[in-house]
Design a protein around this motif. Structure first.
Motif, mmCIF file in Angstrom:
data_model
loop_
_atom_site.group_PDB
_atom_site.id
_atom_site.type_symbol
_atom_site.label_atom_id
_atom_site.label_comp_id
_atom_site.label_asym_id
_atom_site.label_seq_id
_atom_site.Cartn_x
_atom_site.Cartn_y
_atom_site.Cartn_z
ATOM 1 N N ASP A 19 0.739 -1.168 -0.103
ATOM 2 C CA ASP A 19 -0.050 -0.003 -0.060
ATOM 3 C C ASP A 19 0.870 1.363 -0.028
ATOM 4 O O ASP A 19 1.766 1.190 0.868
ATOM 5 C CB ASP A 19 -0.909 0.013 1.352
ATOM 6 C CG ASP A 19 -2.138 -0.927 1.393
ATOM 7 O OD1 ASP A 19 -2.427 -1.229 0.254
ATOM 8 O OD2 ASP A 19 -2.666 -1.082 2.249
ATOM 9 N N THR A 22 5.037 3.932 -4.270
ATOM 10 C CA THR A 22 5.101 4.330 -5.736
ATOM 11 C C THR A 22 6.463 4.764 -6.332
ATOM 12 O O THR A 22 7.298 5.135 -5.693
ATOM 13 C CB THR A 22 3.895 5.330 -6.153
ATOM 14 O OG1 THR A 22 3.867 5.799 -7.556
ATOM 15 C CG2 THR A 22 4.282 6.660 -5.135
ATOM 16 N N GLY A 27 1.893 9.497 -8.430
ATOM 17 C CA GLY A 27 1.218 8.071 -7.991
ATOM 18 C C GLY A 27 0.704 8.161 -6.605
ATOM 19 O O GLY A 27 1.122 8.644 -5.613
ATOM 20 N N SER A 28 -0.397 7.160 -6.442
ATOM 21 C CA SER A 28 -0.931 7.028 -4.912
ATOM 22 C C SER A 28 -0.269 5.742 -4.340
ATOM 23 O O SER A 28 -0.488 5.637 -3.119
ATOM 24 C CB SER A 28 -2.526 6.971 -5.080
ATOM 25 O OG SER A 28 -3.028 5.714 -5.822
ATOM 26 N N LEU A 30 -1.738 2.781 -4.852
ATOM 27 C CA LEU A 30 -2.762 1.642 -4.530
ATOM 28 C C LEU A 30 -3.080 0.714 -5.489
ATOM 29 O O LEU A 30 -3.872 -0.213 -5.263
ATOM 30 C CB LEU A 30 -3.986 2.828 -4.009
ATOM 31 C CG LEU A 30 -3.662 3.681 -2.738
ATOM 32 C CD1 LEU A 30 -4.922 4.357 -2.571
ATOM 33 C CD2 LEU A 30 -3.396 2.488 -1.403
ATOM 34 N N GLY A 31 -2.439 1.159 -6.817
ATOM 35 C CA GLY A 31 -3.153 0.309 -8.047
ATOM 36 C C GLY A 31 -2.630 -1.195 -7.902
ATOM 37 O O GLY A 31 -3.743 -1.848 -7.738
ATOM 38 N N LEU A 32 -1.598 -1.666 -7.611
ATOM 39 C CA LEU A 32 -1.221 -2.845 -7.627
ATOM 40 C C LEU A 32 -1.821 -3.666 -6.406
ATOM 41 O O LEU A 32 -2.065 -4.687 -6.193
ATOM 42 C CB LEU A 32 0.103 -3.054 -7.759
ATOM 43 C CG LEU A 32 0.628 -3.034 -9.296
ATOM 44 C CD1 LEU A 32 2.269 -3.084 -9.341
ATOM 45 C CD2 LEU A 32 -0.103 -3.967 -10.298
ATOM 46 N N PHE A 34 -4.418 -2.776 -4.730
ATOM 47 C CA PHE A 34 -5.820 -3.096 -5.008
ATOM 48 C C PHE A 34 -6.062 -4.351 -5.936
ATOM 49 O O PHE A 34 -7.008 -5.087 -5.442
ATOM 50 C CB PHE A 34 -6.506 -1.824 -5.452
ATOM 51 C CG PHE A 34 -7.858 -2.072 -5.891
ATOM 52 C CD1 PHE A 34 -8.831 -1.755 -4.612
ATOM 53 C CD2 PHE A 34 -8.540 -2.140 -6.843
ATOM 54 C CE1 PHE A 34 -9.978 -2.203 -4.748
ATOM 55 C CE2 PHE A 34 -9.737 -2.114 -7.209
ATOM 56 C CZ PHE A 34 -10.735 -2.227 -6.004
ATOM 57 N N VAL A 35 -5.445 -4.375 -6.829
ATOM 58 C CA VAL A 35 -5.417 -5.496 -7.727
ATOM 59 C C VAL A 35 -5.092 -6.777 -6.959
ATOM 60 O O VAL A 35 -5.956 -7.988 -7.125
ATOM 61 C CB VAL A 35 -4.405 -5.392 -8.853
ATOM 62 C CG1 VAL A 35 -4.237 -6.534 -9.790
ATOM 63 C CG2 VAL A 35 -4.889 -4.434 -9.958
#
Length: 78
Positions: A19, A22, A27-28, A30-32, A34-35
């Motif tokens: 979490d 980046t 960037g936050s 959180l993308g990967l 979250f995935v």
């Protein structure tokens, strides 16, 4: 999913699903994360293969059938 970017070094690969991690200025992070969380919630996995100068591959694996859930306790809605 595969890209042809510059790839990731070992430290970045290690932290890619964390979490708020980046490498981008805006960037936050959180993308990967979250995935992976969504994949695991559905009984699947998310994994990375990457090498510096060789791009990155994200593998998302989901089960072909829904993951069975324990039956609801008496008096609970199913």
């Amino acid at each position: 999913v595969q890209d042809t970017g510059s790839g990731m070094d070992a430290r970045t690969r290690e932290r890619a699903f964390d979490d708020f991690f980046t490498t981008k200025a805006t960037g936050s992070g959180l993308g990967l994360a979250f995935v992976r969380r969504v994949a695991e919630a559905h009984g699947g996995t998310a994994s990375l293969t990457s090498g510096e100068g060789h791009g990155t591959i994200l593998r998302l694996r989901l089960p072909a059938a829904p993951v069975s859930q324990a039956p609801a306790s008496e008096g609970e809605a199913a």
